[in-house]
Design a protein around this motif. Structure first.
Motif, PDB file in Angstrom:
ATOM      1  N   GLU A  31      -2.765 -10.844  -9.369  1.00  0.00           N
ATOM      2  CA  GLU A  31      -2.803  -9.082  -9.828  1.00  0.00           C
ATOM      3  C   GLU A  31      -1.784  -9.187 -11.239  1.00  0.00           C
ATOM      4  O   GLU A  31      -1.677  -8.103 -11.823  1.00  0.00           O
ATOM      5  CB  GLU A  31      -1.452  -7.767  -8.627  1.00  0.00           C
ATOM      6  N   GLU A  62      -3.442  -2.782 -10.732  1.00  0.00           N
ATOM      7  CA  GLU A  62      -2.638  -3.911 -10.730  1.00  0.00           C
ATOM      8  C   GLU A  62      -1.423  -4.462 -11.029  1.00  0.00           C
ATOM      9  O   GLU A  62      -1.044  -4.836 -10.361  1.00  0.00           O
ATOM     10  CB  GLU A  62      -3.738  -4.614 -11.956  1.00  0.00           C
ATOM     11  N   HIS A  65      -0.013  -2.962  -7.484  1.00  0.00           N
ATOM     12  CA  HIS A  65      -0.687  -3.793  -6.354  1.00  0.00           C
ATOM     13  C   HIS A  65       0.932  -5.708  -6.206  1.00  0.00           C
ATOM     14  O   HIS A  65       1.220  -5.500  -5.736  1.00  0.00           O
ATOM     15  CB  HIS A  65      -2.011  -4.615  -6.770  1.00  0.00           C
ATOM     16  N   GLU A 152      -9.992  -3.215  -4.957  1.00  0.00           N
ATOM     17  CA  GLU A 152     -10.506  -4.192  -6.030  1.00  0.00           C
ATOM     18  C   GLU A 152     -12.425  -3.830  -5.911  1.00  0.00           C
ATOM     19  O   GLU A 152     -12.780  -4.062  -6.987  1.00  0.00           O
ATOM     20  CB  GLU A 152     -10.233  -5.586  -5.285  1.00  0.00           C
TER      21      GLU A 152
HETATM   22 FE   LIG Z   1      -5.249  -5.939  -7.775  1.00  0.00          FE
END
Ligand SMILES: [Fe+2]
Ligand SMILES: [Fe+2]
Length: 201
Positions: A31, A62, A65, A152
């Protein structure tokens, strides 16, 4: 699935679940790399504002995440540590060098975006393989990986759309190029005979 030309070994999910802590650490690195790759691409093409805006949004997701995997790791007492050697992404970049037109700056950008798409597709496939097992093994992670699977998949679509935009009048060649990269990726995975607790490779 998505653009992928091969399925992961059924043994992969077993390997990841057997070493869930190792998998989480590798996932956190993935990530972090996804966020920094999106930012470095936008820094390299600062005059392409559609691209910069889309990549900034993707990098933000991202990063979020990454922070959430770090939270999970903290609850489990895990340390991020140095990143494991990432032969997978490097091999994809090397393989893409053989595609035609590579000397043109336009294709360099298109291929970097398509490599992003392939990597996102493999993350999705792997998260989907984990999902049926998580309610038993780590129920607290089920909703998180369901959400990541969807996100994703969206990133895969974003990268393909951006590649078509970047290709301009050659947008019609992008699907074929993606297929070739997906073939390379399937070949790279074949070299990893023993499944490891990693998102890719
Ligand atoms: Fe991701
Ligand atoms: Fe992503």
């Amino acid at each position: 699935m998505l653009c992928l030309r091969s399925e992961s070994s059924p043994l992969w999910a077993e390997a990841a679940l057997r070493d869930l802590d190792g998998f989480l650490i590798d996932h956190a690195h993935c990530e972090m790399k996804a966020a920094s790759n999106a930012l470095s691409l936008s820094a390299r093409y600062p005059n392409e504002m559609d691209l910069v805006r889309a990549l900034a949004e993707l990098a933000g997701e991202e990063l979020s995440h990454f922070r959430r995997v770090l939270e999970v790791m903290t609850e489990r007492g895990l340390v991020l540590g140095s990143p494991p050697v990432d032969g997978y992404a490097a091999a994809l970049r090397t393989a893409s060098a053989g595609l035609k037109g590579k000397h043109l700056e336009r294709w360099v950008l298109v291929d970097r975006l398509l490599i992003g798409a392939v990597i996102e597709a493999r993350s999705c496939e792997r998260f989907k393989l984990l999902l049926p097992h998580l309610p038993k093994v780590a129920p607290e992670l089920t909703a998180f990986y369901e959400e990541l699977f969807a996100c994703e998949a969206k990133h895969f679509c974003t990268y393909v759309e951006l590649a078509k935009l970047a290709a301009r009048e050659f947008a019609g060649e992008v699907d074929g190029r993606l297929e070739m990269l997906a073939e390379f990726e399937a070949g790279i995975l074949l070299q990893h005979a023993v499944p490891a607790a990693r998102v890719h490779g």
